[in-house]
Motif scaffolding. Structure first.
Motif, mmCIF file in Angstrom:
data_model
loop_
_atom_site.group_PDB
_atom_site.id
_atom_site.type_symbol
_atom_site.label_atom_id
_atom_site.label_comp_id
_atom_site.label_asym_id
_atom_site.label_seq_id
_atom_site.Cartn_x
_atom_site.Cartn_y
_atom_site.Cartn_z
ATOM 1 N N PHE A 288 0.584 4.254 -2.610
ATOM 2 C CA PHE A 288 0.495 5.625 -2.124
ATOM 3 C C PHE A 288 1.544 6.509 -2.810
ATOM 4 C CE2 PHE A 288 1.897 8.911 0.835
ATOM 5 C CZ PHE A 288 0.707 9.523 1.168
ATOM 6 N N PHE B 160 -7.850 3.424 7.131
ATOM 7 C CA PHE B 160 -7.910 2.892 5.770
ATOM 8 C C PHE B 160 -8.078 1.368 5.743
ATOM 9 C CE2 PHE B 160 -5.316 6.787 5.539
ATOM 10 C CZ PHE B 160 -6.128 7.541 4.702
ATOM 11 N N ASP C 153 -8.111 -1.904 -9.919
ATOM 12 C CA ASP C 153 -7.445 -0.674 -9.502
ATOM 13 C C ASP C 153 -6.996 0.149 -10.695
ATOM 14 O OD1 ASP C 153 -7.849 -1.172 -6.880
ATOM 15 O OD2 ASP C 153 -5.786 -1.699 -6.378
ATOM 16 N N LEU D 163 -8.351 3.841 -9.886
ATOM 17 C CA LEU D 163 -7.335 4.870 -9.651
ATOM 18 C C LEU D 163 -7.315 5.884 -10.778
ATOM 19 C CD1 LEU D 163 -4.333 2.766 -8.243
ATOM 20 C CD2 LEU D 163 -6.145 3.939 -6.997
ATOM 21 N N ASN E 286 -11.786 4.717 -5.570
ATOM 22 C CA ASN E 286 -11.341 3.336 -5.389
ATOM 23 C C ASN E 286 -12.212 2.605 -4.372
ATOM 24 O OD1 ASN E 286 -9.659 1.078 -5.694
ATOM 25 N ND2 ASN E 286 -8.414 1.693 -3.955
ATOM 26 N N GLU F 37 0.398 7.328 -6.328
ATOM 27 C CA GLU F 37 -0.645 8.358 -6.309
ATOM 28 C C GLU F 37 -0.035 9.736 -6.042
ATOM 29 O OE1 GLU F 37 -3.329 7.139 -3.280
ATOM 30 O OE2 GLU F 37 -3.990 5.321 -4.320
ATOM 31 N N ASN G 209 -8.538 7.831 -3.967
ATOM 32 C CA ASN G 209 -8.892 6.760 -3.031
ATOM 33 C C ASN G 209 -10.396 6.680 -2.795
ATOM 34 O OD1 ASN G 209 -6.290 5.491 -1.759
ATOM 35 N ND2 ASN G 209 -5.849 7.673 -1.903
ATOM 36 N N HIS H 257 0.810 -1.205 0.000
ATOM 37 C CA HIS H 257 0.000 0.000 0.000
ATOM 38 C C HIS H 257 0.851 1.266 0.000
ATOM 39 C CE1 HIS H 257 0.747 -0.573 4.352
ATOM 40 N NE2 HIS H 257 0.621 0.734 4.443
ATOM 41 N N THR I 139 -16.378 8.305 1.659
ATOM 42 C CA THR I 139 -15.030 8.207 2.205
ATOM 43 C C THR I 139 -14.921 8.860 3.574
ATOM 44 O OG1 THR I 139 -14.132 8.232 -0.044
ATOM 45 C CG2 THR I 139 -12.604 8.706 1.741
#
Length: 836
Positions: free
Chosen positions: A105, A272, A215, A219, A155, A108, A152, A101, A257
Motif C-alpha cells: 500500500f 479487501f 503483481d 500493479l 490487480n 502504491e 488495485n 500488504h 472492484t
C-alpha cells in the motif's frame, strides 16, 4: 508508418523478454501453486509483467529514435516514469519474496504521489454539458486515491488466463483512439507501446497460460491505465478531466472492484479480503467455460470502451445518455450474476433443495455469442440502410436535384446514433434477440419485417406530428410524395438489409454448427416406440441439432436403448442435467402416463432447461410447436408477452395505484386516524409474502387488532370467528384492510392482476401436493386475479387445487387482454356485491 514500427518493436521485445523471464522464473521456482482461490491446477511461473514493461520501455525508446515523441518528452513526464519504476519494483519484490500488504500500500501511495507531482491531477470534473465542478484542495488526495483504486482494481482482475492483460489491451486501444482524436502525440505513442507489450505477453498468457503477469504486471498496468484515464481525458490541455468518460472507459475493473467491496462490507468481511466471488468466478459458476468467461469479460470491456469513445465524441445530452446506458449495463449484469440478490431470495422444493438455477439460470455461451453476432449485424444493417437512403434522397437525383448535403452531417451530429439506438431498442422490446434456434426462418423474417414496418410508420407520424397537432397548418403539405417515397425506400432497404444479415449469420452458424446452432446436449426420456422414432429422426437429420447424451426411463431395465446409454430413472434427472450440462429434454413416454409426464415436467422446469414433448400431450400444459422439419415437438411453457407488453403492464399498475391513492386520500387518512385511535398501535402491519422469483417482501395491511399477529392470521384465514373487534371485523369483511397493498404495487412487489399473495410457509406446506406450484411465482402476486374473482377466500380453501390451477394457467397464458378481462370482471363483481 513510424507508429506501426513502434508497435512491432515493442511486440518483438515483449515476446523475447517474456520468453526469457519465463525460463528464469521456472529455474528459480518463482510462481503460483494451486490454492482454494486459484483456478489453475499446477505450478505456473509469474513475473510475466517484466516482459510487458520491457516491451513498453523498448517501444518508447524506439519512438524517441524514430523522432515520433515530442521534444523533451522524457523530462516533461519524468515523474510518471519514476512512479512507474517504483510500482514495478514493488510488484517484483512481492512476486519474488512477498511483502506485507501495508508495504505494498505504501509503494502504491508513493507512486501515485509521484504521478500527481508530475501534473497528472484532476482539478475539476468536466461534465458533458460543459460545466465543471472544481475540487479545490481536495483534487490532490482524490487523484492519489483514484490512481491507487485503479491499481488495485486491475490487480483484482488477474484471476483467469489472459483476463487482466486482455482487458488492459482493449482499454489501451480505447485510450489510443481518444488520444488520437484529441491530437495528444505523447499519449498516442504510450498506448501503442503498451499494446505491443501486452500482445507479446498474451502470446504466453492466453489459455492455457504458461506464465502469469504477477503483481509486477498487474500493479504496473493499473498505474498506467489510471494515469491514462486522467491525461487522455483532460479537456483543452487543462487539469479538468471528463471523469464520467474515465469511469466508463475503466468500467470493467471499476464495476468488479466496487461489487467486491460492497459485497464484502455487506457480509461483514474485510473489504479487501480475497475470495472467489469476482465477476469471472460468478461466470464460471453459471456454467461458462474458462475461455468463454474470459471472452465474455472482453465483450463487456469493449462495450464500455465504445461507450466512452462515443461519450467523448458526442457530449452534452448524448454524453449523459451514454453514461446512463453504461451504468444500466453494469447494474444489469450485477443483477444477472446474482450480486443484487438479498438473503430473502429463497427456494422451495422437494426436501428444500436449492439449486443454482433457483438463484440464477445458467448462462449458455453459445446463445450469448449468437445474440452478440445478431446485434452487430443489426448495427451494420441499420447504418447501411441509412446510408443508402441518404444516397437515394440527396445524391441519386430521383427525388430532388443533386444537393451538397454531406453524409458527414449525419455523423458529426449524432443522427446515426439516435437511429441506431432507437431501432435496437425497438428490436429488443419486441423480443428479436430472444428468438430460439427452432423458430423457422420464415417466422423470423416475418417478425422482423412487421417490427420494421411499425418503426417506419412511427417515423412517418413523427415527421408530421407538428402538422397533425396544428389545425391551422392543414394547408401545408403533409405526407408529401418526397416523404412517402423516401420512407418507402428506407423500409425496403431496412427489411432487406436486416433480414439478409440475420439470415447470413444463421446460415453460417448452421453450416459450421456455431453459437445458437451448435448441437444441444439432449436427454431423451422414455423407451417407447415414439422415443425410438424420434431418436432415428435426429440421427437422420443433423440439422435438428440434438446431441443425444443418453436416455432416462421410469425403471432402467437394460444398459442401452437404440445404442445410447440408459443413464438412470426419473429420480436421477436433477443430477444428470447438471453432470451432462443438458440444454434440452425430449419427453417421449406413453400418452397414458399423465402422472409421469407432469412429474418430469415439474422437476425439469425448476432446473430451467428447455422441455419438449409429443403434440398428443399438448393438452396437459401450455405449449407451442417449433415447426421443425422431420418431426414435431411441443415446447413447454413458451413466453407469451414481449418486453414492451410487460412495460405496459407495469405502467398500468403504477397508474392505477397513483390514481387510487390520490382520489381517495382524505378517506384513507381518516381511516388511518380511526385505526390509530382504536388500537393505539402502528397503523400498518407488515406480512412476509413470497413474491416473484421467490423474493420475500413485506406486504402492507391495515391493522385489524391491537395484537399485531392477528392481522396476518386473519389474512391467511387462521383467525377463529369472532376474534376481531367490530372495527377489525368491518375492515376484514369489506377487504378495506388490504388497501395499503397499493404501496406494494408502487414498490414493484405486487401487480394489479396476479395470483393471491401467499407466505413462504404456505408454499412449503403445499409444495408436495402441486407439481407446478413454483410456476405461481413466475409473475408478481396481484390484488385481483383469475382465481380471486372465481372463488371467495373461504371457498377457495376448499377448492385449493382449482385455485392453484387457475393461477398457473394465468402465469402461462398471461396477456394484456387477459388482464383487462380479469379487471373488468373483478369490477363487475365488486359493484354487484356492493349493490347487494
Amino acid at each position: 508508418m513510424k507508429l506501426f514500427s513502434v508497435l512491432i518493436i515493442s511486440l518483438a521485445i515483449s515476446l523475447l523478454a517474456v520468453k526469457l523471464t519465463r525460463q528464469w522464473a521456472i529455474r528459480l521456482q518463482i510462481g503460483a501453486l494451486p490454492t482454494a482461490r486459484k483456478i489453475h491446477e499446477s505450478f505456473i511461473p509469474v513475473l510475466g509483467g517484466i516482459g510487458i514493461f520491457c516491451g513498453l520501455a523498448g517501444g518508447m525508446l524506439a519512438a524517441e529514435l524514430l523522432g515520433v515523441l515530442p521534444a523533451n518528452a522524457w523530462g516533461k513526464h519524468l515523474h510518471f516514469w519514476v512512479g512507474l519504476l517504483l510500482i514495478t519494483a514493488v510488484g517484483l519484490i512481492d512476486d519474488i519474496r512477498g511483502i506485507h500488504h501495508l508495504q505494498k500500500f505504501a509503494g502504491e501511495l508513493i507512486a501515485a504521489i509521484l504521478a500527481v507531482a508530475g501534473g497528472c491531477i484532476i482539478e475539476a470534473f468536466f461534465s458533458p454539458t460543459g460545466t465543471a465542478l472544481n475540487l479545490g484542495w481536495f483534487s490532490y488526495p482524490f487523484t492519489v486515491l483514484w490512481i491507487m483504486f485503479i491499481i488495485n482494481a486491475v490487480n483484482l482482475l488477474d484471476g483467469l488466463d489472459g483476463l487482466a492483460s486482455g482487458i488492459s489491451l482493449i482499454t489501451a486501444c480505447g485510450f489510443l483512439v481518444i488520444a488520437a482524436l484529441g491530437g495528444l502525440s505523447y499519449w498516442v505513442v504510450l498506448p501503442i507501446a503498451l499494446i505491443g507489450g501486452l500482445l507479446g505477453f498474451l502470446r504466453y498468457n492466453y489459455r492455457p497460460a504458461s506464465i502469469f503477469m504477477g503483481d509486477v504486471g498487474s500493479l504496473m498496468l493499473g498505474y498506467i491505465l489510471a494515469c491514462l484515464s486522467i491525461e487522455v481525458l483532460k479537456v483543452a490541455g487543462s487539469h479538468r478531466v471528463y471523469f464520467l468518460a474515465s469511469l466508463v472507459m475503466l468500467g470493467m475493473p471499476v464495476t468488479d472492484t466496487l461489487i467486491s467491496f460492497f459485497r464484502r462490507m455487506g457480509r461483514g468481511d474485510h473489504p479487501f479480503k480475497p475470495d472467489r466471488e469476482h465477476i469471472h468466478h460468478r461466470l464460471l459458476k453459471l456454467g461458462l467455460s474458462h475461455l468463454d468467461s474470459v471472452w465474455m469479460m472482453y465483450y463487456f470491456t469493449a462495450l464500455f470502451v465504445a461507450l466512452a469513445i462515443l461519450m467523448v465524441t458526442y457530449q452534452e445530452f448524448f454524453g449523459i445518455l451514454l453514461f446512463v446506458v453504461a451504468l444500466s449495463f453494469s447494474l444489469f449484469w450485477a443483477w444477472r450474476l446474482g450480486y443484487l440478490e438479498t438473503r430473502k431470495v429463497v427456494s422451495f422444493g422437494v426436501n428444500e433443495l436449492e439449486t443454482r438455477a433457483a438463484i440464477r439460470p445458467q448462462i449458455h455461451a453459445d446463445s450469448v455469442w449468437h445474440k452478440i453476432a445478431i446485434l452487430c449485424g443489426d448495427i451494420i444493417s441499420i447504418n447501411f440502410a441509412m446510408y443508402l437512403t441518404w444516397w437515394f434522397k440527396f445524391q441519386s437525383g430521383m427525388i430532388n436535384p443533386l444537393t451538397i448535403k454531406s453524409l458527414q452531417d449525419y455523423f458529426t451530429a449524432p443522427v446515426w446514433l439516435v437511429f441506431t439506438g432507437a431501432w435496437l431498442i425497438l428490436f429488443w422490446l419486441n423480443g428479436l434477440y430472444r428468438m430460439t434456434w427452432d423458430v423457422s426462418r420464415y417466422d423470423k423474417i416475418l417478425r422482423v419485417s412487421k417490427i420494421i414496418s411499425f418503426g417506419i410508420f412511427f417515423i412517418l407520424i413523427l415527421m408530421n406530428i407538428d402538422l397533425l397537432m396544428n389545425s391551422n397548418a392543414i394547408e401545408r403539405t403533409m405526407f408529401n410524395s418526397n416523404q412517402i417515397s423516401t420512407l418507402a425506400f428506407y423500409w425496403v432497404i431496412m427489411c432487406i438489409a436486416v433480414n439478409a444479415a440475420r439470415m447470413l449469420i444463421i446460415i453460417v452458424e448452421k453450416k459450421y454448427h456455431l453459437f445458437e446452432y451448435s448441437f444441444k446436449n439432449t436427454l431423451v426420456i422414455g423407451t417407447t416406440r415414439q422415443a425410438k422414432n424420434i431418436i432415428r429422426d435426429i440421427e437422420k437429420n443433423p440439422h435438428m441439432l440434438h446431441k443425444i447424451v443418453g436416455v432416462v426411463d421410469r425403471k432402467a431395465k437394460c444398459e442401452t436403448f437404440e445404442n445410447y446409454p440408459l443413464l438412470g430413472d426419473y429420480n436421477d434427472l436433477p443430477k444428470l442435467i447438471y453432470e451432462h450440462k443438458i440444454e434440452e429434454i425430449i419427453i417421449a413416454i406413453r400418452d397414458t402416463a399423465r402422472e409421469d409426464l407432469l412429474n418430469i415436467i415439474g422437476v425439469c422446469d425448476r432446473l430451467q432447461v428447455v422441455i419438449k414433448t409429443l403434440p398428443s400431450l399438448q393438452s396437459i400444459f401450455a405449449g407451442k410447436s417449433p415447426e421443425l422439419a422431420g418431426y414435431s415437438l411441443v415446447r413447454a411453457f413458451p413466453e407469451k408477452m414481449m418486453l414492451w407488453q410487460w412495460g405496459i403492464k407495469r405502467l398500468i399498475d403504477i397508474s392505477f395505484a397513483v390514481i387510487c391513492l390520490l382520489l381517495t386520500l382524505p378517506f384513507w387518512l381518516t381511516l388511518a386516524l380511526i385505526v390509530r385511535y382504536n388500537f393505539r398501535e402502528s397503523i400498518i402491519v407488515k406480512t412476509p409474502i413470497m413474491g416473484k422469483n421467490g423474493r420475500v417482501f413485506n406486504m402492507y395491511l391495515f391493522r385489524l387488532d391491537k395484537n399485531t399477529a392477528e392481522t396476518p392470521n386473519a389474512y391467511h384465514g387462521e383467525l377463529p370467528p369472532g376474534k376481531l373487534t367490530p372495527l377489525g371485523n368491518f375492515l376484514y369483511k369489506t377487504h378495506i384492510y388490504k388497501f395499503p397493498q397499493l404501496f406494494n404495487i408502487l414498490r414493484g412487489d405486487m401487480s394489479l392482476v396476479g395470483p393471491r399473495p401467499e407466505s413462504l410457509e404456505w408454499y412449503r406446506k403445499h409444495q408436495n401436493h402441486f407439481r407446478f406450484l413454483h410456476r405461481r411465482v413466475t409473475v408478481r402476486p396481484g390484488i385481483t386475479g383469475m382465481a380471486q374473482f372465481k372463488y371467495r377466500y373461504e371457498e377457495s380453501q376448499k377448492k385449493l387445487q382449482e385455485r392453484v390451477r387457475s393461477d398457473v394457467f394465468y402465469g402461462e397464458n398471461i396477456t394484456l387482454s387477459l388482464d383487462l378481462r380479469i379487471i373488468i370482471r373483478s369490477l363487475f363483481l365488486l359493484f354487484k356485491n356492493a349493490s347487494a
